[in-house]
Structures are given as structure tokens and as C-alpha cells.
Design an enzyme around this catalytic site. Structure first.
Site, PDB file in Angstrom:
ATOM      1  N   CYS A 116     -19.012  -8.640  -0.632  1.00 55.56           N
ATOM      2  CA  CYS A 116     -18.281  -9.247  -1.746  1.00 55.56           C
ATOM      3  C   CYS A 116     -18.149  -8.218  -2.862  1.00 55.56           C
ATOM      4  O   CYS A 116     -18.741  -7.145  -2.825  1.00 55.56           O
ATOM      5  CB  CYS A 116     -18.999 -10.488  -2.265  1.00 55.56           C
ATOM      6  N   CYS A 118     -21.263  -6.970  -4.425  1.00 52.60           N
ATOM      7  CA  CYS A 118     -21.936  -5.896  -3.690  1.00 52.60           C
ATOM      8  C   CYS A 118     -21.410  -4.538  -4.146  1.00 52.60           C
ATOM      9  O   CYS A 118     -22.171  -3.581  -4.318  1.00 52.60           O
ATOM     10  CB  CYS A 118     -21.713  -6.053  -2.185  1.00 52.60           C
ATOM     11  N   ASP A 141      12.563  -4.548  -0.295  1.00 51.50           N
ATOM     12  CA  ASP A 141      13.188  -3.423   0.402  1.00 51.50           C
ATOM     13  C   ASP A 141      14.502  -3.942   0.993  1.00 51.50           C
ATOM     14  O   ASP A 141      14.642  -5.138   1.253  1.00 51.50           O
ATOM     15  CB  ASP A 141      12.244  -2.932   1.505  1.00 51.50           C
ATOM     16  N   ASP A 183       9.189  -3.592   5.206  1.00 51.59           N
ATOM     17  CA  ASP A 183       8.939  -3.608   6.650  1.00 51.59           C
ATOM     18  C   ASP A 183       8.635  -2.241   7.229  1.00 51.59           C
ATOM     19  O   ASP A 183       8.313  -2.125   8.401  1.00 51.59           O
ATOM     20  CB  ASP A 183      10.151  -4.183   7.390  1.00 51.59           C
ATOM     21  N   ASP A 190       7.406   1.798   2.960  1.00 57.23           N
ATOM     22  CA  ASP A 190       7.084   0.765   1.985  1.00 57.23           C
ATOM     23  C   ASP A 190       5.585   0.618   1.753  1.00 57.23           C
ATOM     24  O   ASP A 190       5.172  -0.087   0.832  1.00 57.23           O
ATOM     25  CB  ASP A 190       7.636  -0.591   2.457  1.00 57.23           C
TER      26      ASP A 190
END
Length: 745
Positions: free
Chosen positions: A23, A26, A433, A633, A637
Site C-alpha cells: 500500500c 508502505c 488520440d 491506442d 500514446d
């Protein structure tokens, strides 16, 4: 991309994998313990990548010292950088498998314990059976809670492990005492209740939550690995007139590198001999390969297609554009402050307060409890710790997230982490995009005007384009085949004309396929009417090609474009109605970008954008106070997807984009995007409701457990009732979360 431990400089900067972080709290512990060590100038934990970058003085502290310090608070460092990423992946996988085994084991033992404790209390030796079932759950399956609580306590800290260890430990010890020595309570006219089932259920469910979280988090570094995997392991280098196969690490600036068809380019350089088409979609996101000639630049990680060529290495190692993309992704992932879950934030205050209330109630009853002071004090202590168990608080967020993620999956929205689902409701700017996101990402023939619409010429065009290496030719071939044109006449000659098109000879006649410049150079006149048609097609973001014969003249005009996906325009309208600003970024030219933006209703767009420019644009939006979602995609990107507050990948995109993004639209349909934002808003509302009821439960339950009603009403909450109240609070939270299943997106 790890620094070498063998550097000889006094100050070393090293990036090391961290093991055992579950977490954000931590990450804070690791960072603070290293930051406070003598000789450490700076320590920065990247929770997303599970690494820590430490700048330290070698004369004062060593990497082994850093490792020991981190181990002292229950975590570990991998200091052998030669094979660090593989070691980290192996250790994470082993940890996940271990959690899985412990979760299953705890669940198997918790189930009969609960059945006996809730329904078969009068079973002979019931308490001893529950003791036997509970013992391995606490001492083996749940031992890490107690170990971590002890390590945190040594440093004067407390977290959720502390509360889990205290509540389950006290409940187990109290129950064990009542099992071994029930006469203590019988002599005082009281029944010796046991709470084994509460202890084991707490541990079993929290282990389950940790397992699910770790399994999802184990995939966070795969994006970086796949980016690194774009570089070939070996490369063909020409030295002293001889071709040699060398590891990529041995390539030097100035080396002449040979690239064959289908091979990946190893380093950045300048083409010195030959020509080819190179797939640079990882950089520019565009589906069309780029034609390369002498003096053109080529980049590491891109894919050579049909031709062979040689190039001179200009940038190697961390200097390449691919390496810069990798670094940008790493920095973007690390620059987002790790979302410290609300429960962990509360625990920093909640845990010490609960412990304080329990001890205070124990002391108060011990002093003012009268004849049965110690008995009442012990009951109050146990009751407070049992009723304050973090079940409802711990379930508030993950149950809502679990149902929300499942609802997203039903609607083909793959959500990989809770952080993004929680963050998405605040998004007020979406960056899209173009290619593969708004558009199909695959060129196709959108219009065709045949001057001489005869089957023989269509078959001839199919034959010519089948021989062409140009990517647009594939679109023409596909369109003709779909039309039913299958026969391909045998060509007598075929030649490529650089920058213009191709020339073919059939039955002694010459034919040309290419751009308008090719027609002009061959003296083929383009009628005014067709010139107007071609111009209008170009205005609509089409590439126009011409098919002509020397003797026949112009035969056909074809428009090729990357068409807009059917749902893109409506999705963008819905985003606008939700109050979200929409931006479009593309590596394509200004003319095409403007046409696509106009077609789908986007006012804000930028063309000819490089990968780093996309991430910079998102940083600029964030600097104005906007919460940004990036939808893309391609590999190009990935830096922007990592930089955005919420990264969304299209399902038919690259693996890199889907790994970096926290949310994937599996149907590659933008219509899922407004649905995702609606889902986020409903899920966050449910989380807030859950947290409200969990807090109300604790705010009311803990004081009653401590005995505040006893002076006025003579009422002291029994630990058994506390256990029931704890269970009911958890049930109410889960039930509220399940209401999300009825949501219509």
C-alpha cells in the site's frame, strides 16, 4: 535502466526494486527509513513501479546498509542490479502464490469455525475444536499481520496491521483463556464467551483483499518490460567490411548497422544505403509506414517492412528515442503521488485512538469498577478492540470497487485498478488520440470514381497494386477484392517511382498508379471536373491516388482515408453533455486533423504531435487545475497515458498502451467512455455512503463498548454483541455495494 552499483564516484544514484510493499503507507515507510539514514541525500519511492531511487554517499553508507535498513521495517531491496527486474518479477510471483495459498487455507479453516461459533455452540468440545481450527490461522496463515505490527511498533508506528493484530490477538487470547479456564467466569456468575470465529474471519477476509490487490498490482511493471522488449537482443553490424552479429550493448556510435526485411531497428541512426518502408506507429501512432531513403532518420524499436538498408548509429542505449519514451513513462508513473487509500490515511489516526480508548476504558473500569473491576475492565478492553475491528471500514472501498469493476466488465470496460475508477469521476478534460481511437486506424478506400468502368481495368489495377510495397496499395487491393475482383493479369514490367507512385507494362501498354505529380510528369491531363472531385475529397481528410494509361488517359480516381468509427461522434457529444472538455492530439498533418476534428465536433486539437509533446500537453492541462483522462491506442500514446490522471486504452491497440493505461475499452468503441465516467461517479458515491455508515458504526459503537451508557442506564455491551454488531456493519456495507449491480449505464 538500473544504475550500476560499481560506480566509483563518491555519490551514487541507484534505482532498486522494493519487495513487500502492499500500500502507499508502505512506500512512505520505506522512503522515510532510507531518507533518515546517514549518507543518504535523497530517497524517492515509485510505488507504481515498486522501485526506490536512492542518492547516497558511498563512503558513508553501502547498498547492503540500505537493504538492512529496509528489512528492519519488514520490506526488502534487490541490490544485485545485474538481474534485478527478473528477480523482482520472480519474487512478486512467489509472494502472490504464497498469499493465494494462505488465503485458501484461512478460508477453509474459518468456514467451520464460523459454523460452530454461530450455530453449533452446544456441540461437545466446541470451544476446543474452534481453538484447534483457529490456531493455524493466527500462527501461520495470518502471521504476517503480527510480524508487521511488531516491526512497526519497534519504530513507533501503527497501521492497519496493528489493529488487525491487536483485535484478533486479544480476541484469540481471551477466547483461549475462557476455553482453558471457564471456571474463572462461572465463579463470578458469568458465561465464558469465546470469539474464535471473529478472529479467523477477520484474517481470512483481509488476506483475500490483499491477494486480489497484489495480483492486480503484479502487472504494473509489464509495460516497461514490453517497451524494453521492442529492442532486439542482437544486431548486425558491418565493421572492417565484415558483417558481425553483436549484442546490442556493444553497438557504438558510428557503427554501420544492417537491417533486413521484418527486423526491428536496434538504435537511432541515419540511413546510408538502400530504402524501405518502416512502421513507426510506435512513435507517431499513424497506421501508414514511412518511406525511408538515404539521409532519413530511423529510430530504435521501429519495424522495417519490405526493403533492406544500412544506417549509421547516431544514438545508442539511453540516448535513443525509445529509451526516452521508456524514461518518460517511468517518470510519469512515479510523478503521480501514490494514492494512499482513505482507509490507510484514517488508520494513522484511527488505530492509536482505538488503542487509547481501549486502554482508557480498561483503566477506568479497573479503578471505578467495584467488586468485579478487573472482569469488567477486561470485557471492556476486548469489546472495544472487537467492535473497532476494521472490517466495515476495510470493506467500504473494496466491495464497491469490486462491484463497480464487475459492472464495467459487463459493459466491456476493463478496469485494472481502483485508483483510476475513483479518480475518473473528477475528470473534466479528455484528450483523445486520433488514429485508432477516434478513427478505425486502418486505411480504406472511401470513394472511387471510374472514368472507364470496365472489368479489365479493375483487374489490372488489382495486379499493379498487389505488386506495390506502398501501404495505400493494401487498401486498394482489399477494396477491389471485396468488390469481387480476384483475377490478376500477368504484368510484363513493374517499377516504383520514388515519391510519385508506380509504373507497369501490360500487353505493351504503360500504366501508372500514383499522385497528381506522377500524372503531370507523364503528360496525362486531369479534367477540371475530376480535379474538383479530388480537391473535395482532400478537404475530407482523404489521400487521393490516380490510375491512368498512356494511351487510355485517366482511368480512375480513388480516395483513401482512415474512417471515423461509427460511435465516435455521439460519444464526444455525450462527453460534452457531461461537462467534459474534449481535446484531440495526433501525429497526422494539420489538414487531416482539422477535417477529422470538424467531422466529430471537437473544437480543440493539435496536429503533428510527437509522443513527448502529448505528455507535455497533458501536464499543461493539469497545471491549469484540470483532472485529465487520456485515451489512446499506440505505443506513442504510452507516455501521455501514464502522465494522465486516468489512462484509457482502446482494446484493439498495442499491448503497451493497454498495460500503461489503467482502463481499457475492450470494444475499441468510444461510446464506452461516457459510460465509464457514469460508472465512476456512481461507484464513488457508493464508497462515500459505505464510509459514512462505517464511521457512524464506529463513532456509536466504540463509546458504547467502552461503557459510556453504564453510569446512566446500567448497560455494558457484551463482546458477543460487539461481534454481531461488527458482522452486521459489514453486511450493510456489502449490501449497499451490491446495489451497483442494478445500475444502468
Amino acid at each position: 535502466m538500473l544504475s550500476d552499483l560499481k560506480n566509483t564516484t563518491a555519490t551514487d544514484k541507484i534505482n532498486m526494486p522494493v519487495l513487500g510493499m502492499s500500500c502507499a503507507a508502505c512506500a512512505v515507510s520505506v522512503e522515510s527509513i532510507l531518507q533518515n539514514m546517514p549518507g543518504v541525500k535523497q530517497a524517492t519511492v515509485n510505488f507504481a513501479a515498486q522501485t526506490v531511487q536512492v542518492e547516497y554517499d558511498q563512503h558513508t553508507v553501502t547498498a547492503v546498509d540500505l537493504q538492512k535498513a529496509v528489512q528492519s521495517v519488514g520490506y526488502d531491496l534487490i541490490i544485485d542490479t545485474d538481474n534485478a527486474s527478473d528477480q523482482q518479477a520472480q519474487a512478486q510471483q512467489e509472494h502472490i502464490e504464497q498469499l493465494k495459498r494462505r488465503t485458501i487455507g484461512a478460508m477453509l479453516l474459518a468456514a467451520p469455525t464460523v459454523i460452530i461459533g454461530m450455530f453449533l455452540m452446544d456441540l461437545p468440545y466446541a470451544n476446543w475444536i474452534m481453538f484447534g481450527l483457529s490456531l493455524p490461522v493466527l500462527l501461520f496463515f495470518g502471521r504476517d499481520f503480527f510480524r508487521n505490527a511488531f516491526l512497526q511498533a519497534r519504530r513507533g508506528r501503527a497501521n492497519m496491521d496493528t489493529l488487525v493484530a491487536l483485535s484478533t490477538g486479544v480476541a484469540f487470547i481471551f477466547s483461549t483463556f475462557n476455553t482453558i479456564y471457564p471456571e474463572y467466569w462461572h465463579q463470578r456468575g458469568m458465561h465464558p464467551h469465546v470469539y474464535f470465529e471473529a478472529a479467523v474471519v477477520i484474517i481470512a477476509f483481509i488476506l483475500l483483499g490483499k491477494y486480489l490487490e497484489e495480483r492486480a498490482k503484479g502487472q504494473t511493471s509489464s509495460a516497461i518490460k514490453k517497451l524494453m522488449g521492442l529492442q532486439p537482443k542482437t544486431v548486425q553490424v558491418i565493421r572492417e567490411g565484415q558483417e558481425r552479429t553483436l549484442p546490442i550493448s556493444e553497438v557504438q556510435i558510428g557503427d554501420v548497422v544492417l537491417v533486413r526485411p521484418g527486423e526491428k531497428i536496434a538504435v537511432d541512426g541515419i540511413l546510408t544505403e538502400g530504402s524501405s518502408f518502416v512502421d513507426e506507429s510506435m512513435l507517431n501512432g499513424e497506421p501508414l509506414p514511412v518511406e525511408k531513403h538515404v539521409s532519413d532518420a530511423v529510430f530504435a524499436g521501429t519495424l522495417n517492412q519490405k526493403g533492406s538498408f544500412q544506417f549509421r548509429a547516431e544514438k545508442i542505449g539511453s540516448q535513443t528515442l525509445l529509451a526516452e519514451i521508456i524514461q518518460t513513462v517511468q517518470e510519469a508513473q512515479g510523478s503521480k503521488a501514490p494514492v494512499q487509500r482513505l482507509v490507510d490515511k484514517i488508520a494513522g489516526i484511527f488505530v492509536p485512538v482505538v488503542i487509547g480508548i481501549a486502554l482508557l476504558s480498561f483503566a477506568t473500569w479497573l479503578i471505578f469498577g467495584g467488586e468485579h473491576a478487573f472482569t469488567q475492565a477486561l470485557l471492556a478492553l476486548v469489546t472495544v478492540l472487537v467492535i473497532a475491528c476494521p472490517c466495515a471500514l476495510g470493506l467500504a472501498t473494496p466491495t464497491a470497487i469490486t462491484v463497480g469493476v464487475g459492472k464495467g466488465a459487463e459493459n466491456h470496460i476493463l478496469i485494472k485498478d481502483a485508483e483510476s475508477l475513483e479518480t475518473a469521476h473528477r475528470v473534466d478534460a479528455v484528450v483523445l488520440d486520433k488514429t485508432g481511437t477516434i478513427t478505425e486506424g486502418k486505411p480504406s478506400v472511401t470513394n472511387a470514381h471510374w472514368v472507364k468502368n470496365e472489368p479489365v481495368f479493375k483487374r489490372l489495377l488489382l495486379s499493379i497494386e498487389s505488386r506495390s510495397e506502398h501501404p495505400l496499395a493494401t487498401a486498394v487491393v482489399r477494396a477491389l477484392e471485396e468488390e469481387g475482383v480476384l483475377s490478376r493479369p500477368r504484368l510484363e514490367q513493374f517499377d516504383s517511382i520514388t515519391g510519385q507512385g508506380v509504373e507497369a507494362r501490360y500487353e505493351g501498354r504503360r500504366y501508372f498508379v500514383g499522385n497528381e505529380k506522377l500524372l503531370n510528369n507523364q503528360g496525362i491531363t486531369l479534367p477540371a471536373s475530376l480535379s474538383e472531385i479530388a480537391a473535395s475529397w482532400r478537404e475530407s481528410a482523404n489521400t487521393v491516388i490516380f490510375f491512368a494509361g498512356v494511351e487510355e488517359g485517366l482511368l480512375a480516381v480513388l480516395a483513401i482515408a482512415d474512417p471515423v468509427k461509427p460511435g465516435s461522434t455521439e460519444a464526444i457529444k455525450q462527453l460534452h453533455r457531461q461537462g467534459i472538455q474534449v481535446y484531440m492530439l495526433t501525429g497526422d498533418n494539420q489538414h487531416t486533423a482539422a477535417a477529422i476534428a470538424r467531422q466529430v465536433g471537437i473544437e480543440h486539437f493539435q496536429a503533428e504531435v510527437m509522443p513527448s509533446d502529448k505528455a507535455d500537453f497533458i501536464r499543461q492541462l493539469q497545471a491549469t487545475g484540470k483532472t485529465v483522462a487520456m485515451v489512446g491506442d499506440g505505443i506513442n500514446d504510452s507516455p501521455a497515458l501514464a502522465q494522465a490522471n486516468v489512462g484509457v486504452a482502446m482494446g484493439k491497440g498495442t499491448d503497451i498502451a493497454m498495460d500503461v493505461a489503467a482502463i481499457t475499452l475492450m470494444r475499441s468503441d468510444l461510446m464506452a467512455l461516457p459510460k465509464m465516467f457514469r460508472l465512476s461517479r456512481k461507484t464513488v458515491a457508493t464508497i462515500r455512503q459505505n464510509l459514512f455508515w462505517a464511521f457512524i458504526y464506529n463513532l456509536i459503537g466504540i463509546p458504547i463498548a467502552a461503557g459510556v451508557l453504564y453510569p446512566a442506564f446500567g448497560f455494558l455491551l457484551n463482546p458477543m454483541l460487539a461481534g454481531i454488531a461488527m458482522a452486521l456493519s459489514s453486511v450493510s456495507v456489502v449490501t449497499n455495494s451490491l446495489r451497483l449491480k442494478q445500475l444502468t449505464l
